[in-house]
Design a protein around this motif. Structure first.
Motif, PDB file in Angstrom:
ATOM      1  N   HIS A 165       0.521  -1.193   0.285  1.00 52.86           N
ATOM      2  CA  HIS A 165       0.341   0.240   0.409  1.00 52.86           C
ATOM      3  C   HIS A 165       0.989   1.125  -0.264  1.00 52.86           C
ATOM      4  N   TRP A 166       2.168   1.004   0.322  1.00 53.09           N
ATOM      5  CA  TRP A 166       3.810   1.821   0.688  1.00 53.09           C
ATOM      6  C   TRP A 166       3.099   2.775  -1.058  1.00 53.09           C
ATOM      7  N   TYR A 214       0.827   3.473  -3.672  1.00 53.11           N
ATOM      8  CA  TYR A 214       0.378   4.414  -3.513  1.00 53.11           C
ATOM      9  C   TYR A 214       0.297   5.427  -2.919  1.00 53.11           C
ATOM     10  N   LEU A 235      -1.208   5.189   0.057  1.00 60.41           N
ATOM     11  CA  LEU A 235      -1.751   4.969   1.202  1.00 60.41           C
ATOM     12  C   LEU A 235      -1.019   4.594   2.724  1.00 60.41           C
ATOM     13  N   TYR A 275      -1.415   2.566   6.555  1.00 65.25           N
ATOM     14  CA  TYR A 275      -2.220   1.162   6.721  1.00 65.25           C
ATOM     15  C   TYR A 275      -3.484   1.295   6.918  1.00 65.25           C
ATOM     16  N   ASP A 330      -5.675   3.450   5.869  1.00 67.10           N
ATOM     17  CA  ASP A 330      -6.987   3.641   5.226  1.00 67.10           C
ATOM     18  C   ASP A 330      -7.644   2.315   3.777  1.00 67.10           C
ATOM     19  N   LEU A 331      -6.662   0.776   4.793  1.00 61.70           N
ATOM     20  CA  LEU A 331      -7.468  -0.295   3.831  1.00 61.70           C
ATOM     21  C   LEU A 331      -8.593  -0.753   5.437  1.00 61.70           C
ATOM     22  N   ILE A 381      -7.268   7.831  -1.253  1.00 65.70           N
ATOM     23  CA  ILE A 381      -7.650   6.376  -1.816  1.00 65.70           C
ATOM     24  C   ILE A 381      -8.340   7.107  -3.069  1.00 65.70           C
ATOM     25  N   ALA A 430      -5.128   6.363  -5.685  1.00 66.10           N
ATOM     26  CA  ALA A 430      -4.463   4.937  -5.365  1.00 66.10           C
ATOM     27  C   ALA A 430      -5.490   4.068  -6.520  1.00 66.10           C
ATOM     28  N   THR A 467       2.721   2.663 -10.419  1.00 68.35           N
ATOM     29  CA  THR A 467       2.765   3.683  -8.410  1.00 68.35           C
ATOM     30  C   THR A 467       3.512   4.580  -8.667  1.00 68.35           C
TER      31      THR A 467
END
Length: 127
Positions: free
Chosen positions: A44-45, A47, A49, A51, A53-54, A80, A83, A92
């Motif tokens: 996720h990093w 993009y 984001l 953690y 955010d998930l 978000i 991403a 990316t």
């Protein structure tokens, strides 16, 4: 961080499903010593984001998102959205724009704990 036990009363964890739905991926994160290594495997990093955010959209999370300060909510929505655009374009961010481990913080979990505690108190008020 997200995987540490909260500083709220343990009675809100009476339901195993509540505990598991809030702590999704917590088994993956593991102990604090392995935090950076394990979080980097999520991807996720890349993009931009964080953690939190998930976190899965449960009713408690939705209420917590309503309580977020406006600036934090806008930053989360922007992360978000960016991403989603990057993911759909199969690209990316450049390495220097990735989210750094130092930038990870618990911006959402205090509100989630607050909502869960209020829901539990509301449910057990007349017992």
């Amino acid at each position: 961080f997200f995987f540490e036990m909260p500083t709220v009363l343990p009675h809100i964890w009476l339901s195993p499903s509540t505990f598991l739905s809030f702590r999704l991926f917590s088994w993956f994160i593991g102990k604090p010593a392995n935090r950076v290594q394990r979080l980097s495997k999520l991807g996720h990093w890349e993009y931009g984001l964080r953690y939190q955010d998930l976190v899965v959209q449960t009713p408690a999370v939705e209420k917590a998102l309503e309580r977020l300060p406006l600036r934090e909510k806008e930053l989360r929505d922007r992360r978000i959205k960016r991403a989603c655009v990057l993911f759909s374009a199969h690209t990316t961010l450049p390495k220097e724009e990735w989210t750094k481990p130092e930038e990870e913080n618990e911006y959402l979990s205090p509100y989630i704990f607050e909502v869960m505690e209020e829901d539990h108190d509301r449910a057990t008020w007349r017992l």
